[in-house]
Design an enzyme around this catalytic site. Structure first.
Site, PDB file in Angstrom:
ATOM      1  N   THR A 188       0.858  -1.178   0.000  1.00  0.00           N
ATOM      2  CA  THR A 188       0.000   0.000   0.000  1.00  0.00           C
ATOM      3  C   THR A 188       0.896   1.230   0.000  1.00  0.00           C
ATOM      4  OG1 THR A 188      -0.018   0.272   2.383  1.00  0.00           O
ATOM      5  CG2 THR A 188      -1.641  -1.219   1.456  1.00  0.00           C
ATOM      6  N   GLU A 335      -6.080  -3.125   2.087  1.00  0.00           N
ATOM      7  CA  GLU A 335      -6.114  -4.057   3.213  1.00  0.00           C
ATOM      8  C   GLU A 335      -7.308  -4.999   3.158  1.00  0.00           C
ATOM      9  OE1 GLU A 335      -5.390  -0.920   3.273  1.00  0.00           O
ATOM     10  OE2 GLU A 335      -3.710  -0.521   4.600  1.00  0.00           O
ATOM     11  N   LYS A 443     -11.860  16.591  16.211  1.00  0.00           N
ATOM     12  CA  LYS A 443     -12.744  16.144  17.290  1.00  0.00           C
ATOM     13  C   LYS A 443     -12.907  17.263  18.312  1.00  0.00           C
ATOM     14  CE  LYS A 443     -11.144  11.557  16.378  1.00  0.00           C
ATOM     15  NZ  LYS A 443      -9.878  10.848  16.427  1.00  0.00           N
ATOM     16  N   TRP A 448     -17.402  14.926  15.966  1.00  0.00           N
ATOM     17  CA  TRP A 448     -16.447  14.803  14.863  1.00  0.00           C
ATOM     18  C   TRP A 448     -16.846  15.742  13.728  1.00  0.00           C
ATOM     19  CZ3 TRP A 448     -14.935   8.967  13.869  1.00  0.00           C
ATOM     20  CH2 TRP A 448     -14.401   8.433  15.069  1.00  0.00           C
TER      21      TRP A 448
END
Lengths: 545, 545
Positions: A188, A335, A443, A448
């Site tokens: 990745t 992944e 945050k 959020w």
């Protein structure tokens, strides 16, 4: 429970989930179906079967054995597809090298994966020559060429691919082995640090293929992918097995087109001449195609395009729909093999605005994907289309970790779930919409806020050239948002004016009230990483002081 | 190889193929989708989820635990569907009792499967009363009723299903366990001897579901089964999980209709009122429906019907096509979970005659089905549409044997393949056509002749009432064919005339030349088994002497 357990130690009735068990049927059922390579070559599925067996014989002859790692450095080709099958079916691991990485990163991945053999397109010979002394593990190389001609190289070549196949014998009795044997590995590309290796077993790839067929075939009344389709990838085969679609297309026994390097003109010509009906790509690539003059000249109605890698912009979706393209989104990551969700057409009738909305969201989970959106206490957020949380998943096709990297693997897997690092909401119909990366979320007092959304609003202001919104530590709120803004030359825009502008979106309910804490910093430029993404990590470090 | 093997001992990233992992998603994505029971009840998928959890709590309360066997005796119902999930998800085994068997056979299966609990429709209480003293293992019973009313019974009832569900609490945390845990068991009904038990694990059912979704969704451009379909089984749920379709339909999140007992009028009314688009049945049942007056009155265009259990007669196929029904065949058996093949529409354009031909053949193998047609030396027969052999299979969803029956299990599994006992040919497009049962094939000098085909030709003669063709041992040829013929009253037809008639088909290439060895025996009647099939075993014994 014990007397209830059916034994599965290898025996007459054991039939493991191996790639070889997806391999035979397509050629038996569709021997005359074609596999096309650019405007250069054309094979049948019967040829394909024969070539995979010959490749297995050729690889065995040069010394490849079960447990070895065999790397490929090529553009999308019939050869690559043959390697997708022959290498894992020998019990070896296929390393699909990301040829777009820097030379340093490529050395790193070859070295880290401990590649034993490399099949390399002649185009990348100079690169390998250059780093030759620094790769210890590679025993020999196989040359990949579109046209056979002499090459000068000091690398230990075992031969040219087509020559080796011609010399090899037909037929190969592929062995049975444990379905949890590693089949593929690749790296990745994060924004920082060296690439991280992920890996997948035969079982994982077979289940991903089956679930992908199930989801693409049966979720939509149109039949998103079926036997009459013609498939051409526009996501590279080195990138998460081209999203797993070559395995799915082969299992379906459909016509496949491999376009080599992604040149817009070649891609569009192939779509036209081979009557391609199904592709997948990132928005950037589709944008390139849409900007090409040929795009307007060819018939694209009925072309189905699955978009992933980044959000599908509504404007792009609309423009594609206007050309008759059946465009929609999916979601996944390296992944996760990769596919986790697909945008389906619901059973409800949708207005054209709702339809657009659904196509641009990233859809619903595939069968066997347990996808949750959770807060920091792993509690599910409400399905209200507003509340956001991190996407965490379980599924039979997720990497078990990063190769030889215990520390990052432990960050990836927490509480029995793989943590994607993606922040999303879900609506009442269970359509998921990615809003941010968790590391870029701000945050504030337990709430959020998506930095990307605030950036989008700021960037829409006529006096703003570019912007980056980051969160900085704050003793009271946890984090406080700061917007770095590059303003238009000559404009006299002030912090107060921009804050008022943002407050307008708060009043419309489009941004959380907590954004009133925003500070604006006018800057001359914004730091970017080597791949052009905003380097928020660096920015946070700089402005924290 | 060892360092290449990915560990799969239970761990954070292990995600077993359990039925519970197919259970959650449909209700999350389609909470308002409906499940209909006759003209009596209507639930949503959200209700379904809640009811399965309550059932799990109710079963646990009466003592059901992992490893127990829980039997169901019911017609097709929403309750049955709930048991398809709740029972295996507890780690218990679901025994779907074949309620069409004789009382003696039912006792035998309950006893042989060692059922611990039985959920029983009130209709079968008298039967259970009658045999009560002879069933040792059953601890208690749950009553199934369409309308709650008092029943008189001496059986130890734990309660009535709906009452128990009402009393039960919501939510159930279904455990993880090994995917090879046994999930279901049921009994096949051969023509002779007691029924034989087959059994399937969670892994097998999950893979059968995925492959079924993949094949039904994506093999045909029409999308044979997709999210807009409405499903109603017309193959009983006790018979090989209604061919596995309830699991597939639920995973797809589509509307489902369960019709109770198969009464032609009720079935046709439900198809009409609930707008059913997908069903499956044996030809006999379809024949019953087609003979009913209502059949002509309702709109059946777009109704997709999968035929299995016996060959789809061309005349029936044509009649169904004329009504707009999309009818086609599949193949499988109790031992194979069951689906092995499905008749697809090819990518080629077909004439209407070819289309008919393809629909009546039994199709091509599903993904992950390794289906071979072999001679007695396990050599593949040519794909010429003529040569016949026995179908042998490998696949991840075949029973590992017959329950507690080593001898028959060893006959079933030979040379790593499950031997189906079915004789078939395959054409150049890999379409498979079943021609006979292997025990009824006549082997003359190494060549196999289908007794069924010869019977069909003989039965077509105007002077023949019925016939059975058997093979008798012969020192020179191995076997010699004998046709037992019941001739029409008053006809003077002779053996010679019938042999000349058969020779006509030999001349046309429709029967092998070896049939010239045929002997004709005129008889008064032909022995049949209890289920009405020709008792060839008995006939062979009688005429051998």
């Amino acid at each position: 429970m014990t007397d209830n357990l059916i034994t599965r130690t290898p025996s007459a009735y054991d039939y493991p989930l191996l790639i070889k068990n997806l391999f035979t049927a397509p050629a038996v059922s569709n021997p005359h179906q074609t596999i096309v390579y650019r405007d250069l070559q054309r094979f049948t599925y019967a040829d394909f079967t024969q070539r995979v067996c010959r490749l297995a014989n050729a690889l065995t002859a040069i010394g490849v054995k079960a447990g070895d790692t065999v790397a490929v450095m090529d553009w999308d080709s019939h050869r690559y597809l043959e390697c997708f099958y022959a290498v894992p079916m020998l019990g070896a691991v296929l390393h699909t090298v990301n040829i777009r990485l820097s030379a340093e990163q490529i050395i790193y991945t070859i070295d880290h994966a401990e590649d034993d053999y490399i099949l390399v397109n002649e185009e990348f010979l100079p690169l390998l020559e250059q780093i030759k002394g620094r790769i210890d593990t590679v025993k020999s190389y196989i040359l990949l060429q579109d046209e056979q001609k002499q090459v000068e190289t000091s690398l230990p070549l075992a031969g040219e691919y087509e020559v080796l196949l011609n010399q090899a014998t037909d037929g190969f009795d592929f062995p049975d082995f444990d379905e949890n044997t590693r089949a593929t590995t690749f790296y990745t590309t994060g924004t920082t640090g060296m690439p991280k290796g992920v890996y997948f077993s035969h079982r994982q790839l077979v289940l991903h293929t089956l679930a992908g067929m199930a989801a693409l075939g049966s979720v939509a009344s149109q039949g998103r992918l079926h036997q009459k389709d013609v498939y051409m990838p526009i996501t590279p085969m080195f990138h998460v097995h081209a999203w797993g679609l070559p395995y799915i297309a082969t299992a379906l026994g459909i016509k496949q087109v491999y376009p080599g390097k992604y040149l817009p003109e070649m891609l569009l010509k192939l779509i036209d001449s081979e009557k391609v009906t199904f592709s997948h790509c990132v928005p950037t690539i589709l944008h390139l195609l849409m900007s090409h003059p040929l795009f307007k000249q060819i018939d694209l109605s009925g072309w189905k395009v699955l978009i992933g890698g980044a959000a599908l912009p509504k404007a792009m979706c609309q423009a594609a729909r206007a050309r008759g393209i059946d465009i929609y989104s999916g979601y996944g990551m390296s992944e996760t093999c990769p596919v986790l969700t697909l945008a389906h057409v619901t059973t409800e009738e949708l207005s054209s605005e709702e339809d657009l909305e659904v196509r641009c969201k990233t859809g619903r989970p595939l069968p066997l994907v347990d996808l949750r959106i959770v807060d920091e206490q792993m509690q599910d957020i409400p399905a209200d289309g507003q509340s956001v949380g991190e996407i965490v998943v379980r599924s039979p096709w997720l990497t078990q970790g990063y190769l030889k990297d215990q520390r990052n693997s432990e960050t990836l897997w927490r509480g029995s779930y793989l943590h994607t690092g993606d922040v999303a909401n879900r609506d009442q119909h269970n359509y998921i919409k990615i809003t941010d990366r968790i590391k870029d979320v701000i945050k504030i007092g337990g709430e959020w806020i998506s930095s990307l959304e605030v950036e989008d609003f700021l960037a829409a202001h006529p006096d703003v050239v570019e912007t980056a919104v980051i969160g900085l530590p704050d003793p009271k709120w946890g984090e406080k948002p700061v917007a770095l803004v590059v303003k238009k030359e000559g404009t006299g825009i002030t912090e107060k004016e921009l804050l008022n502008y943002i407050r307008g979106f708060v009043d419309k309910g489009l941004i959380s009230k907590q954004i009133v804490l925003l500070k604006i910093e006018f800057v001359a430029s914004i730091a970017r990483t080597s791949v052009g993404k905003t380097d928020k990590k660096l920015l946070r470090e700089q402005y924290q002081q």
